[in-house]
Design a protein around this motif. Structure first.
Motif, mmCIF file in Angstrom:
data_model
loop_
_atom_site.group_PDB
_atom_site.id
_atom_site.type_symbol
_atom_site.label_atom_id
_atom_site.label_comp_id
_atom_site.label_asym_id
_atom_site.label_seq_id
_atom_site.Cartn_x
_atom_site.Cartn_y
_atom_site.Cartn_z
ATOM 1 N N ILE A 256 0.849 -1.190 0.000
ATOM 2 C CA ILE A 256 0.000 0.000 0.000
ATOM 3 C C ILE A 256 0.884 1.239 0.000
ATOM 4 O O ILE A 256 1.786 1.355 0.835
ATOM 5 N N ILE A 257 0.622 2.137 -0.924
ATOM 6 C CA ILE A 257 1.285 3.437 -0.922
ATOM 7 C C ILE A 257 0.297 4.401 -0.282
ATOM 8 O O ILE A 257 -0.837 4.551 -0.741
ATOM 9 N N ALA B 70 4.563 10.434 0.788
ATOM 10 C CA ALA B 70 4.022 9.125 0.423
ATOM 11 C C ALA B 70 4.927 8.069 1.036
ATOM 12 O O ALA B 70 6.144 8.232 1.083
ATOM 13 N N PHE B 71 4.320 6.984 1.525
ATOM 14 C CA PHE B 71 5.031 5.909 2.213
ATOM 15 C C PHE B 71 4.651 4.571 1.602
ATOM 16 O O PHE B 71 3.504 4.368 1.204
ATOM 17 N N LEU B 72 5.595 3.642 1.587
ATOM 18 C CA LEU B 72 5.345 2.292 1.099
ATOM 19 C C LEU B 72 5.134 1.372 2.293
ATOM 20 O O LEU B 72 6.054 1.105 3.065
ATOM 21 N N VAL B 73 3.922 0.876 2.447
ATOM 22 C CA VAL B 73 3.538 -0.016 3.542
ATOM 23 C C VAL B 73 3.555 -1.452 3.032
ATOM 24 O O VAL B 73 3.050 -1.738 1.952
ATOM 25 N N GLY B 74 4.152 -2.349 3.818
ATOM 26 C CA GLY B 74 4.174 -3.770 3.456
ATOM 27 C C GLY B 74 5.152 -4.094 2.346
ATOM 28 O O GLY B 74 4.907 -4.999 1.549
ATOM 29 N N LYS B 75 6.262 -3.401 2.304
ATOM 30 C CA LYS B 75 7.245 -3.569 1.218
ATOM 31 C C LYS B 75 7.691 -5.022 1.054
ATOM 32 O O LYS B 75 7.696 -5.550 -0.045
ATOM 33 N N ASN B 76 8.087 -5.668 2.129
ATOM 34 C CA ASN B 76 8.613 -7.032 2.033
ATOM 35 C C ASN B 76 7.600 -8.123 2.348
ATOM 36 O O ASN B 76 7.697 -9.226 1.823
#
Length: 181
Positions: free
Chosen positions: A105-106, A114-120
């Protein structure tokens, strides 16, 4: 891994506001991201697609640091809370797919970040409702909560702006917007 701190902190101006303007869902199996030396996302996976959810009202992002001196562990719980209006068959189907999957989720906030959630690990839908409300002024729509647990904090997206969270990245994703009726 170095554990020595490297920056101080000055009290900033009181010029930020809370809340989200949009979230962008990305299927988990979309590839890998490129990061710079400060862990900021500088490039998206090639030919990636994101699905934009425009937001207004009660929506938020909270990240909690979980650390244990006894166990020697640290991880970051990333929670995205959303509320969307109006019930439709199409949106109910998408809610089902979001619940079955583990999207990345961005999160775009009202300050141009803006943040990247759940990258890995991706983010799991951990709660939600489909509601008609009771009184005339109640929500007729959806609430959703997504939780990602990662070994590092959510990554900022390079060059994000209020109007384009992907303005500063290479391989900017294709954005699919909705068409509510």
């Amino acid at each position: 891994m170095a554990c020595n701190i490297s920056l101080g902190y000055n009290e900033p101006c009181k010029d930020s506001i809370a809340g989200l303007t949009a979230v962008y869902f990305m299927n988990f199996n979309s590839g890998s991201f490129t990061l710079n030396a400060t862990d900021v996302v500088t490039s998206f996976p090639s030919a990636s697609t994101v699905y934009k959810y425009e937001l207004k009202g009660t929506n938020g992002y909270t990240e909690t640091v979980n650390t244990s001196r006894d166990n020697g562990t640290t991880f970051f719980s990333q929670v995205v809370s959303l509320q969307t209006k109006k019930l439709t068959a199409e949106q109910t189907k998408e809610l089902k797919l979001l619940a079955y999957g583990r999207p990345r989720i961005i999160v775009a906030d009202r300050n141009g970040n803006a943040f990247l959630v759940g990258k890995n690990e991706g983010a799991d839908m951990t709660g939600g409702t489909i509601t008609t409300g009771v009184a005339y002024g109640d929500l007729s729509g959806y609430t959703m909560q997504f939780t990602g647990n990662e070994s590092l904090p959510a990554n900022f997206i390079s060059g994000s702006t209020l109007t384009n969270p992907f303005a500063g990245v290479g391989n900017a994703p294709t954005v699919v917007t909705g068409s509510n009726s």
